[in-house]
Design a protein around this motif. Structure first.
Motif, PDB file in Angstrom:
ATOM      1  N   ASP A  37     -28.942  83.792 123.563  1.00  0.00           N
ATOM      2  CA  ASP A  37     -27.789  84.665 123.771  1.00  0.00           C
ATOM      3  C   ASP A  37     -26.855  84.506 122.584  1.00  0.00           C
ATOM      4  O   ASP A  37     -26.559  83.382 122.165  1.00  0.00           O
ATOM      5  N   TYR A  74     -23.058  86.109 120.841  1.00  0.00           N
ATOM      6  CA  TYR A  74     -21.802  86.701 121.295  1.00  0.00           C
ATOM      7  C   TYR A  74     -21.041  87.314 120.124  1.00  0.00           C
ATOM      8  O   TYR A  74     -20.988  86.734 119.038  1.00  0.00           O
ATOM      9  N   ASP A  82     -17.258  89.315 119.217  1.00  0.00           N
ATOM     10  CA  ASP A  82     -15.917  89.666 119.681  1.00  0.00           C
ATOM     11  C   ASP A  82     -14.989  89.796 118.482  1.00  0.00           C
ATOM     12  O   ASP A  82     -14.583  88.793 117.883  1.00  0.00           O
ATOM     13  N   SER A 134     -21.316  81.165 121.520  1.00  0.00           N
ATOM     14  CA  SER A 134     -20.507  81.278 122.741  1.00  0.00           C
ATOM     15  C   SER A 134     -19.383  82.281 122.484  1.00  0.00           C
ATOM     16  O   SER A 134     -19.149  82.683 121.347  1.00  0.00           O
ATOM     17  N   TRP A 135     -18.672  82.666 123.549  1.00  0.00           N
ATOM     18  CA  TRP A 135     -17.530  83.561 123.363  1.00  0.00           C
ATOM     19  C   TRP A 135     -16.480  82.899 122.474  1.00  0.00           C
ATOM     20  O   TRP A 135     -15.873  83.558 121.639  1.00  0.00           O
ATOM     21  N   ALA A 177     -17.687  83.207 118.786  1.00  0.00           N
ATOM     22  CA  ALA A 177     -18.371  84.488 118.600  1.00  0.00           C
ATOM     23  C   ALA A 177     -18.382  84.963 117.149  1.00  0.00           C
ATOM     24  O   ALA A 177     -17.499  84.632 116.360  1.00  0.00           O
ATOM     25  N   HIS A 194     -24.360  89.870 123.294  1.00  0.00           N
ATOM     26  CA  HIS A 194     -23.312  90.263 124.230  1.00  0.00           C
ATOM     27  C   HIS A 194     -22.092  90.686 123.407  1.00  0.00           C
ATOM     28  O   HIS A 194     -21.603  89.913 122.589  1.00  0.00           O
ATOM     29  N   ALA A 206     -18.208  91.855 123.424  1.00  0.00           N
ATOM     30  CA  ALA A 206     -17.014  91.716 124.268  1.00  0.00           C
ATOM     31  C   ALA A 206     -16.338  93.054 124.551  1.00  0.00           C
ATOM     32  O   ALA A 206     -16.378  93.977 123.735  1.00  0.00           O
TER      33      ALA A 206
END
Length: 146
Positions: free
Chosen positions: A38, A40, A42, A55-56, A59, A77, A79
């Motif tokens: 995964d 991330y 953002d 991770s978020w 990101a 992913h 955001a």
């Protein structure tokens, strides 16, 4: 009638059954049995400094940066309220096969890609690329669609 071979409750499992034997659904995307990593993204991350995308909190700031790290089977992913401007041909090119890009949020807070020039394009040059739950807008009067 005995239920001994089939225990009851949410943790009950038949012999040889585990979650790795079946596909799963997460955030509306069917995940492959052999899940990848995964990543991330953002653009509104606190501090505005690109991380390693793990991770978020760490990101990437752009989808292109996440794509550089991703391989087939991975999920990216994106955001809610993430924003990117595409100002040239091939501004974002999805060139890694088998990568899934999932936007978060709803309505106007979904990730947004803004085309800012007549020649702006987003290209898909690889097979099995999924891009879902994102908005695409224009900041100019005319855009060429193919």
């Amino acid at each position: 009638m005995s239920l001994a071979p089939f225990q009851t409750g949410h943790r009950a499992r038949g012999s040889g059954f585990n979650t790795e034997n079946i596909p799963a659904f997460e955030v509306g995307i069917m995940l492959a049995q052999n899940r990848g990593k995964d990543w991330y993204v953002d653009s509104n991350k606190v501090g505005g400094v690109a991380g390693n995308g793990a991770s978020w909190a760490d990101a990437f700031l752009t989808v292109t940066a996440a794509q550089s790290a991703a391989v087939s089977g991975d999920r990216v992913h994106i955001a809610s309220s993430h924003a990117e401007t595409i100002s040239a041909a091939g501004g974002i090119t999805f060139s890694k096969a088998g990568v899934c890009y999932q936007g978060y949020g709803y309505g106007g807070i979904r990730p947004t890609f803004t085309f800012s020039a007549t020649a702006s394009t987003m290209l898909f040059t690889a097979a099995d690329v999924v891009l879902s739950n994102v908005r695409m807008t224009c900041s100019i009067d005319e855009v060429v669609l193919c």
